[in-house]
Design a protein around this motif. Sequence first.
Motif, PDB file in Angstrom:
ATOM      1  N   LEU A  45      16.021 -14.186   8.035  1.00  0.00           N
ATOM      2  CA  LEU A  45      16.573 -13.066   8.797  1.00  0.00           C
ATOM      3  C   LEU A  45      18.004 -12.760   8.365  1.00  0.00           C
ATOM      4  N   ALA A  50      19.114  -8.632   9.153  1.00  0.00           N
ATOM      5  CA  ALA A  50      18.409  -8.134  10.325  1.00  0.00           C
ATOM      6  C   ALA A  50      19.232  -8.152  11.609  1.00  0.00           C
ATOM      7  N   THR A  83      14.989  -3.133  13.257  1.00  0.00           N
ATOM      8  CA  THR A  83      13.674  -3.736  13.442  1.00  0.00           C
ATOM      9  C   THR A  83      12.869  -3.649  12.149  1.00  0.00           C
ATOM     10  N   THR A  86      13.977  -6.652  10.294  1.00  0.00           N
ATOM     11  CA  THR A  86      13.475  -7.864  10.937  1.00  0.00           C
ATOM     12  C   THR A  86      12.003  -8.091  10.622  1.00  0.00           C
ATOM     13  N   ARG A  87      11.241  -7.018  10.564  1.00  0.00           N
ATOM     14  CA  ARG A  87       9.799  -7.135  10.312  1.00  0.00           C
ATOM     15  C   ARG A  87       9.475  -7.580   8.882  1.00  0.00           C
ATOM     16  N   LEU A  91       7.087 -13.701  11.621  1.00  0.00           N
ATOM     17  CA  LEU A  91       7.374 -14.446  12.839  1.00  0.00           C
ATOM     18  C   LEU A  91       6.059 -14.658  13.594  1.00  0.00           C
ATOM     19  N   PRO A  94       4.378 -10.844  17.256  1.00  0.00           N
ATOM     20  CA  PRO A  94       4.921  -9.508  17.000  1.00  0.00           C
ATOM     21  C   PRO A  94       5.945  -9.066  18.045  1.00  0.00           C
ATOM     22  N   TYR A  97       9.978  -9.259  17.419  1.00  0.00           N
ATOM     23  CA  TYR A  97      10.799  -8.291  16.707  1.00  0.00           C
ATOM     24  C   TYR A  97      11.599  -7.434  17.684  1.00  0.00           C
ATOM     25  N   ASP A  98      10.953  -6.974  18.730  1.00  0.00           N
ATOM     26  CA  ASP A  98      11.671  -6.204  19.743  1.00  0.00           C
ATOM     27  C   ASP A  98      12.573  -7.107  20.577  1.00  0.00           C
ATOM     28  N   TYR A 101      15.823  -7.540  18.806  1.00  0.00           N
ATOM     29  CA  TYR A 101      16.701  -6.374  18.903  1.00  0.00           C
ATOM     30  C   TYR A 101      17.362  -6.324  20.284  1.00  0.00           C
TER      31      TYR A 101
END
Length: 229
Positions: A45, A50, A83, A86-87, A91, A94, A97-98, A101
């Motif tokens: 990351l 990210a 994001t 980050t994606r 990870l 899913p 990811y949010d 943020y």
Amino acid sequence: MTAVLFDFSGTLFRVESTESWLRAALNDTGQALPEPRLKAAAAALEAAGALPGGANPVELPEDLAGLWAVRDKSAELHRAAYTGLTRRVPLPDPGLYDALYERHMDPQAWAPYPDAAEVLRTLRERGIGVAVVSNIGWDLRPVFRAHGLDRYVDAYALSYEHGVQKPDPRLFSVACAALGADPRQVVMVGDSKEADGGAAALGCQVHFVEHLPVTERPDALLPVLDLVG
């Protein structure tokens, strides 16, 4: 000098480390990773750039380059850019990811530099106007409130609220106007020569500090007090 403009990230505050950021998001979502996997994911990351306020991407993906260039012009662009980065890192869930943020906007993710309170308080005592001018995609005011520094800030000029980002002189102009200050009697303090240096186009004096961890930069803001007299 009648006013001082400050950048946010890397100037008055510093975001937590990428590893701390990931640990917090995992905790918030009730998840865990084995320590080796966690450290490897944090390193990936970090390389991806990210974490907003953290390191820039080691290599910016071509398909995100256009978005990255304008990421601070709106909340939607900012979220999409970060994001998107980050994606790039696998990870286990899913939803992380949010969650990552959201975590970076938490006041607990930010720490003020050791001398920030003293400098802001002294400027207030001297009757010097203070504004925060930031390239950002979210409302940072809660960070200042949580750390007790909002009482020293007279105005905020945030890129996503105006659709313009530094080094465009218009963002600095918004801040000067809010303070009722002549730009030629204003000091801009920031960590980016490219972004914060844009204030010079208005006639502002510009003072730079290094974007370092809070433990490694105890007093870089103090010289600002000498600049305003």
